[in-house]
Scaffold this motif. Structure first.
Motif, PDB file in Angstrom:
ATOM      1  N   GLN A  87       0.810  -1.216   0.000  1.00 54.79           N
ATOM      2  CA  GLN A  87       0.000   0.000   0.000  1.00 54.79           C
ATOM      3  C   GLN A  87       0.842   1.265   0.000  1.00 54.79           C
ATOM      4  O   GLN A  87       0.404   2.305  -0.472  1.00 54.79           O
ATOM      5  CB  GLN A  87      -0.914   0.030   1.223  1.00 54.79           C
ATOM      6  N   LYS A  88       2.067   1.203   0.517  1.00 49.00           N
ATOM      7  CA  LYS A  88       2.903   2.390   0.595  1.00 49.00           C
ATOM      8  C   LYS A  88       3.696   2.637  -0.679  1.00 49.00           C
ATOM      9  O   LYS A  88       4.316   3.679  -0.835  1.00 49.00           O
ATOM     10  CB  LYS A  88       3.858   2.291   1.783  1.00 49.00           C
ATOM     11  N   LYS A  89       3.668   1.678  -1.605  1.00 46.53           N
ATOM     12  CA  LYS A  89       4.416   1.836  -2.847  1.00 46.53           C
ATOM     13  C   LYS A  89       3.509   1.998  -4.064  1.00 46.53           C
ATOM     14  O   LYS A  89       3.853   2.705  -4.998  1.00 46.53           O
ATOM     15  CB  LYS A  89       5.341   0.629  -3.055  1.00 46.53           C
ATOM     16  N   TYR A  90       2.332   1.362  -4.058  1.00 43.53           N
ATOM     17  CA  TYR A  90       1.449   1.368  -5.219  1.00 43.53           C
ATOM     18  C   TYR A  90       0.083   1.944  -4.883  1.00 43.53           C
ATOM     19  O   TYR A  90      -0.426   1.765  -3.784  1.00 43.53           O
ATOM     20  CB  TYR A  90       1.256  -0.052  -5.759  1.00 43.53           C
ATOM     21  N   ALA A  91      -0.503   2.624  -5.858  1.00 40.71           N
ATOM     22  CA  ALA A  91      -1.885   3.094  -5.788  1.00 40.71           C
ATOM     23  C   ALA A  91      -2.662   2.413  -6.903  1.00 40.71           C
ATOM     24  O   ALA A  91      -2.147   2.256  -8.014  1.00 40.71           O
ATOM     25  CB  ALA A  91      -1.943   4.605  -5.959  1.00 40.71           C
ATOM     26  N   ALA A  92      -3.877   1.994  -6.617  1.00 44.78           N
ATOM     27  CA  ALA A  92      -4.686   1.297  -7.612  1.00 44.78           C
ATOM     28  C   ALA A  92      -5.375   2.302  -8.520  1.00 44.78           C
ATOM     29  O   ALA A  92      -5.756   3.383  -8.097  1.00 44.78           O
ATOM     30  CB  ALA A  92      -5.724   0.423  -6.920  1.00 44.78           C
ATOM     31  N   GLU A  93      -5.506   1.913  -9.781  1.00 42.59           N
ATOM     32  CA  GLU A  93      -6.268   2.716 -10.728  1.00 42.59           C
ATOM     33  C   GLU A  93      -7.224   1.781 -11.439  1.00 42.59           C
ATOM     34  O   GLU A  93      -6.814   0.755 -11.977  1.00 42.59           O
ATOM     35  CB  GLU A  93      -5.351   3.391 -11.731  1.00 42.59           C
ATOM     36  N   ILE A  94      -8.516   2.140 -11.446  1.00 41.98           N
ATOM     37  CA  ILE A  94      -9.528   1.301 -12.068  1.00 41.98           C
ATOM     38  C   ILE A  94      -9.387   1.414 -13.583  1.00 41.98           C
ATOM     39  O   ILE A  94      -9.270   2.514 -14.128  1.00 41.98           O
ATOM     40  CB  ILE A  94     -10.935   1.731 -11.616  1.00 41.98           C
ATOM     41  N   GLY A  95      -9.378   0.259 -14.271  1.00 46.00           N
ATOM     42  CA  GLY A  95      -9.220   0.227 -15.722  1.00 46.00           C
ATOM     43  C   GLY A  95     -10.344   0.959 -16.441  1.00 46.00           C
ATOM     44  O   GLY A  95     -11.461   1.068 -15.923  1.00 46.00           O
ATOM     45  N   HIS A  96     -10.091   1.437 -17.650  1.00 53.36           N
ATOM     46  CA  HIS A  96     -11.058   2.284 -18.352  1.00 53.36           C
ATOM     47  C   HIS A  96     -12.289   1.524 -18.818  1.00 53.36           C
ATOM     48  O   HIS A  96     -13.342   2.115 -18.998  1.00 53.36           O
ATOM     49  CB  HIS A  96     -10.388   2.984 -19.535  1.00 53.36           C
ATOM     50  N   ALA A  97     -12.204   0.213 -19.003  1.00 51.81           N
ATOM     51  CA  ALA A  97     -13.320  -0.545 -19.553  1.00 51.81           C
ATOM     52  C   ALA A  97     -14.144  -1.247 -18.471  1.00 51.81           C
ATOM     53  O   ALA A  97     -14.980  -2.076 -18.781  1.00 51.81           O
ATOM     54  CB  ALA A  97     -12.799  -1.574 -20.550  1.00 51.81           C
TER      55      ALA A  97
END
Length: 156
Positions: A87-97
């Motif tokens: 959690q301290k290194k990566y942030a999630a991004e929801i895919g466009h589709a």
């Protein structure tokens, strides 16, 4: 969250194709000049510079977001389990589709795990705007439940 390493972008301007500003038929997207007498390819003084490895960003900060985290694309709620220990290194991004229904599940799961979402509210704003523009004659009031926030829209 503060980042430890300062992000330095060595060159942010794009490299245009040689003589793309002079000729209408040549687009500005980069192509290596291949002519035998080309000034740019021969690296004459005053000629446009060629891209090379020295313009690259630092390996530590390459692809890093402004908040110091790296992007991780998520397409379903199970993908978030990978980020549980990071959690301290990566942030999630929801895919466009990804559909709205799945987006809501991903948001709820991310809140439980404490994972940061970069585009958490992406489609919900559009959905609220869509429902507020609709003209319901049969219904006096419609209730939406997005992100556990109940929104009531009165059309009567």
């Amino acid at each position: 969250m503060t980042r430890k390493v300062k992000i330095i972008k060595k060159k942010t301007k794009r490299f245009p194709r040689f003589e793309s500003d002079k000729l209408k038929t040549i687009k500005s997207s980069w192509r290596f000049p291949r002519g035998i007498d080309n000034r740019s390819r021969r690296r004459y003084r005053g000629a446009p510079l060629l891209p090379n490895i020295s313009y690259g960003s630092s390996r530590k900060t390459r692809h890093m977001l402004q908040n110091g985290l790296f992007k991780f694309i998520v397409n379903n709620s199970r993908d978030l389990d990978v980020l549980l220990l990071h959690q301290k290194k990566y942030a999630a991004e929801i895919g466009h589709a990804v559909s709205n229904k799945t987006r809501i599940k991903i948001r709820e799961h991310a809140a439980q795990l404490g994972v940061k979402l970069t585009n958490g509210k992406a489609r919900s704003r559009k959905l609220i705007a869509f429902f507020s523009l609709l003209d319901y004659e049969k219904f006096s009031d419609v209730k939406l439940n997005i992100l556990n926030i109940e929104i009531s829209i009165d059309f009567g």
